[in-house]
Motif scaffolding. Structure first.
Motif, PDB file in Angstrom:
ATOM      1  N   VAL A 109       0.814  -1.213   0.000  1.00 59.43           N
ATOM      2  CA  VAL A 109       0.000   0.000   0.000  1.00 59.43           C
ATOM      3  C   VAL A 109       0.849   1.265   0.000  1.00 59.43           C
ATOM      4  O   VAL A 109       0.514   2.250  -0.673  1.00 59.43           O
ATOM      5  CB  VAL A 109      -0.950  -0.014   1.213  1.00 59.43           C
ATOM      6  CG1 VAL A 109      -1.658   1.330   1.353  1.00 59.43           C
ATOM      7  CG2 VAL A 109      -1.968  -1.116   1.055  1.00 59.43           C
ATOM      8  N   ALA A 110       1.959   1.255   0.749  1.00 56.65           N
ATOM      9  CA  ALA A 110       2.805   2.450   0.803  1.00 56.65           C
ATOM     10  C   ALA A 110       3.328   2.811  -0.582  1.00 56.65           C
ATOM     11  O   ALA A 110       3.422   3.996  -0.934  1.00 56.65           O
ATOM     12  CB  ALA A 110       3.957   2.228   1.766  1.00 56.65           C
ATOM     13  N   GLN A 111       3.668   1.813  -1.364  1.00 46.85           N
ATOM     14  CA  GLN A 111       4.129   2.059  -2.728  1.00 46.85           C
ATOM     15  C   GLN A 111       2.962   2.385  -3.655  1.00 46.85           C
ATOM     16  O   GLN A 111       3.040   3.293  -4.488  1.00 46.85           O
ATOM     17  CB  GLN A 111       4.896   0.846  -3.246  1.00 46.85           C
ATOM     18  CG  GLN A 111       6.155   0.526  -2.453  1.00 46.85           C
ATOM     19  CD  GLN A 111       6.836  -0.732  -2.931  1.00 46.85           C
ATOM     20  OE1 GLN A 111       6.521  -1.282  -3.988  1.00 46.85           O
ATOM     21  NE2 GLN A 111       7.783  -1.230  -2.142  1.00 46.85           N
ATOM     22  N   TRP A 112       1.877   1.632  -3.505  1.00 46.77           N
ATOM     23  CA  TRP A 112       0.708   1.825  -4.367  1.00 46.77           C
ATOM     24  C   TRP A 112       0.171   3.254  -4.249  1.00 46.77           C
ATOM     25  O   TRP A 112      -0.196   3.872  -5.251  1.00 46.77           O
ATOM     26  CB  TRP A 112      -0.361   0.810  -3.985  1.00 46.77           C
ATOM     27  CG  TRP A 112      -1.671   0.971  -4.686  1.00 46.77           C
ATOM     28  CD1 TRP A 112      -2.787   1.626  -4.235  1.00 46.77           C
ATOM     29  CD2 TRP A 112      -2.020   0.479  -5.988  1.00 46.77           C
ATOM     30  NE1 TRP A 112      -3.794   1.574  -5.152  1.00 46.77           N
ATOM     31  CE2 TRP A 112      -3.361   0.868  -6.236  1.00 46.77           C
ATOM     32  CE3 TRP A 112      -1.333  -0.259  -6.949  1.00 46.77           C
ATOM     33  CZ2 TRP A 112      -4.022   0.539  -7.426  1.00 46.77           C
ATOM     34  CZ3 TRP A 112      -1.999  -0.588  -8.129  1.00 46.77           C
ATOM     35  CH2 TRP A 112      -3.319  -0.182  -8.360  1.00 46.77           C
ATOM     36  N   VAL A 222      -6.461   6.978  -0.511  1.00 48.82           N
ATOM     37  CA  VAL A 222      -6.045   5.619  -0.889  1.00 48.82           C
ATOM     38  C   VAL A 222      -5.580   4.844   0.338  1.00 48.82           C
ATOM     39  O   VAL A 222      -5.939   3.677   0.528  1.00 48.82           O
ATOM     40  CB  VAL A 222      -4.936   5.676  -1.956  1.00 48.82           C
ATOM     41  CG1 VAL A 222      -4.308   4.301  -2.176  1.00 48.82           C
ATOM     42  CG2 VAL A 222      -5.496   6.213  -3.272  1.00 48.82           C
ATOM     43  N   LEU A 223      -4.791   5.480   1.196  1.00 49.65           N
ATOM     44  CA  LEU A 223      -4.246   4.799   2.368  1.00 49.65           C
ATOM     45  C   LEU A 223      -5.323   4.469   3.402  1.00 49.65           C
ATOM     46  O   LEU A 223      -5.149   3.538   4.199  1.00 49.65           O
ATOM     47  CB  LEU A 223      -3.168   5.661   3.016  1.00 49.65           C
ATOM     48  CG  LEU A 223      -1.879   5.826   2.192  1.00 49.65           C
ATOM     49  CD1 LEU A 223      -1.056   6.990   2.731  1.00 49.65           C
ATOM     50  CD2 LEU A 223      -1.060   4.541   2.187  1.00 49.65           C
ATOM     51  N   ALA A 224      -6.428   5.188   3.386  1.00 53.63           N
ATOM     52  CA  ALA A 224      -7.504   4.974   4.362  1.00 53.63           C
ATOM     53  C   ALA A 224      -8.458   3.863   3.956  1.00 53.63           C
ATOM     54  O   ALA A 224      -9.334   3.489   4.750  1.00 53.63           O
ATOM     55  CB  ALA A 224      -8.285   6.276   4.565  1.00 53.63           C
ATOM     56  N   ALA A 337       4.295   8.230  15.112  1.00 55.85           N
ATOM     57  CA  ALA A 337       2.981   8.660  14.623  1.00 55.85           C
ATOM     58  C   ALA A 337       2.340   7.549  13.810  1.00 55.85           C
ATOM     59  O   ALA A 337       2.958   6.978  12.913  1.00 55.85           O
ATOM     60  CB  ALA A 337       3.127   9.914  13.766  1.00 55.85           C
ATOM     61  N   GLY A 338       1.095   7.218  14.144  1.00 53.47           N
ATOM     62  CA  GLY A 338       0.323   6.265  13.369  1.00 53.47           C
ATOM     63  C   GLY A 338      -0.437   6.973  12.265  1.00 53.47           C
ATOM     64  O   GLY A 338      -0.362   8.203  12.118  1.00 53.47           O
ATOM     65  N   PHE A 339      -1.187   6.202  11.497  1.00 54.07           N
ATOM     66  CA  PHE A 339      -1.923   6.793  10.387  1.00 54.07           C
ATOM     67  C   PHE A 339      -2.933   7.823  10.862  1.00 54.07           C
ATOM     68  O   PHE A 339      -3.151   8.843  10.203  1.00 54.07           O
ATOM     69  CB  PHE A 339      -2.627   5.694   9.580  1.00 54.07           C
ATOM     70  CG  PHE A 339      -3.423   6.217   8.418  1.00 54.07           C
ATOM     71  CD1 PHE A 339      -2.796   6.819   7.345  1.00 54.07           C
ATOM     72  CD2 PHE A 339      -4.808   6.127   8.414  1.00 54.07           C
ATOM     73  CE1 PHE A 339      -3.526   7.319   6.271  1.00 54.07           C
ATOM     74  CE2 PHE A 339      -5.543   6.611   7.349  1.00 54.07           C
ATOM     75  CZ  PHE A 339      -4.909   7.211   6.268  1.00 54.07           C
ATOM     76  N   ILE A 340      -3.558   7.583  12.015  1.00 51.83           N
ATOM     77  CA  ILE A 340      -4.554   8.521  12.532  1.00 51.83           C
ATOM     78  C   ILE A 340      -3.919   9.881  12.805  1.00 51.83           C
ATOM     79  O   ILE A 340      -4.456  10.932  12.415  1.00 51.83           O
ATOM     80  CB  ILE A 340      -5.200   7.956  13.806  1.00 51.83           C
ATOM     81  CG1 ILE A 340      -6.049   6.711  13.480  1.00 51.83           C
ATOM     82  CG2 ILE A 340      -6.055   9.013  14.485  1.00 51.83           C
ATOM     83  CD1 ILE A 340      -7.177   6.967  12.514  1.00 51.83           C
TER      84      ILE A 340
END
Length: 397
Positions: A109-112, A222-224, A337-340
């Protein structure tokens, strides 16, 4: 029973049954059966009377049904993985967490997220790469109303949930086109009607963002999209299993996501970032002293740091005050830090409305929830559960 099955039919542990019987007992499709076999959940062997065919261990099938050898037929009980008793098992092709990375159908996902649009992500997660369900979508004249972006988002999806017919017996192509149409209406409800740009561009225009900054919004959406199993995914799949349309299933999931722990933590992180911009070190120390944690920092399932946060913040070009918010919070909490937290920070970087990060979170989740709904409708295993009454017993006469 076909030739080759065990002669000792009274002993499930020794029985071998043909494919048709397995499919009938589990209520799954052939592809799902093959997935069970490949993952070691059902043992298979060649049929000694016809090596071109396979037989399957009846005991494994019974375990997946949740039925013990002595249990009466027809009793509905939870799916049970071999090593975890009492836990429902749901088969998914949508996303996977492995070795500290998140994958959408095998794509990191990080690359996508560096280049993919929301529409491309939907096509990947929905298994729609051979066609484009978003092609030719127009503007609905009677747009959904509401006082806030979230109200309009829910109104648009609820309207489609009421209008669209049951998913039972419909083709995958029709269902994917219907899901794309519903998402198109939701984005219009938030951004307002306008040129048929990519979803992130239309939302950026609705939020009056600089065009060059829309790339950060695209990555966030996209990441969410998805992250393993949670209550929102379960609600979506349960509704889809019951025959709800893609919009109806996603609506059940989105309402659940809006009240989820992640959504509540995001609300807290939004408030924290607003406070910490004025005094990053002081805010971090006060929060740690009062609560022992800072909302959004640290991520379960990612012991070495949430890759989604890194992907979102790496190219964000944060101003010094927001950089300090992250630096001081990480130093005080000892957690990255997390995604949130990253989403709350990027919302401030993009100067979104106060609840903008929550809106981005829910719009992004909609892509993944639609994927789970479609996955369940098109090729999902039945969701079996048993309601066990533990309340007051009827009074005896």
């Amino acid at each position: 029973m076909t030739p080759g099955a065990s002669e000792r039919e009274g002993e499930p542990g020794d029985r071998w049954i043909p494919r048709a019987e397995v499919l009938s007992q589990l209520g799954v499709k052939t592809q799902t059966l093959y997935a069970y076999v490949s993952r070691g959940r059902i043992t298979a062997r060649p049929d000694p009377h016809d090596p071109r065919r396979s037989l399957y261990a009846a005991a494994d099938v019974a375990r997946l049904k949740g039925a013990s050898a002595g249990e009466a037929p027809g009793v509905v009980v939870p799916f049970e993985p071999p090593a975890v008793k009492g836990e429902s098992l749901i088969q998914s092709t949508v996303s996977l967490i492995s070795d500290g990375r998140l994958y959408y159908r095998g794509r990191d996902v990080a690359q996508w997220a560096q280049n993919a649009t929301v529409e491309e992500t939907a096509r990947l997660l929905w298994g729609a790469q051979d066609g484009n369900p978003f092609a030719g979508l127009g503007v609905r004249v009677d747009s959904a109303g509401g006082a806030s972006h979230r109200a309009r988002m829910f109104a648009a999806l609820a309207r489609r949930a009421e209008e669209d017919r049951s998913s039972t017996g419909r083709s995958p192509e029709a269902l994917k086109a219907e899901a794309a149409s519903a998402m198109n209406e939701v984005v219009d409800a938030v951004s307002g009607p306008g040129p048929r740009l990519f979803f992130h561009q239309r939302l950026a225009r609705g939020w009056k963002m600089l065009e060059r900054d829309s790339v950060h919004l695209r990555r966030a959406l996209v990441l969410a999209a998805d992250l393993d199993l949670d209550a929102a995914v379960l609600a979506t799949r349960a509704a889809a299993s019951g025959g709800a349309s893609p919009a109806g299933a996603a609506f059940a999931g989105l309402v659940t996501a809006a009240g989820s722990p992640a959504a509540r933590t995001l609300t807290q992180a939004i408030a924290y970032v607003a406070e910490a911009r004025r005094d990053p070190a002081g805010a971090a120390q006060r929060r740690m002293a009062a609560e022992g944690a800072i909302p959004g920092f640290g991520a379960e399932g990612f012991p070495h740091g949430d890759p989604r946060a890194d992907a979102l913040l790496a190219l964000a070009e944060l101003p010094q005050d927001l950089t300090a918010v992250i630096r001081e919070a990480e130093a005080a909490s000892g957690r990255r830090a997390g995604f949130i937290a990253a989403l709350a920070v990027i919302a401030r970087r993009l100067d979104l409305p106060r609840d903008g990060a929550s809106d981005v979170f829910l719009i992004g989740r909609l892509t993944g929830l639609m994927a789970h709904g479609l996955d369940q409708i098109i090729d999902g295993s039945p969701i079996r559960a048993r309601l066990r009454y533990v309340g007051e017993r009827p009074a005896s006469d």
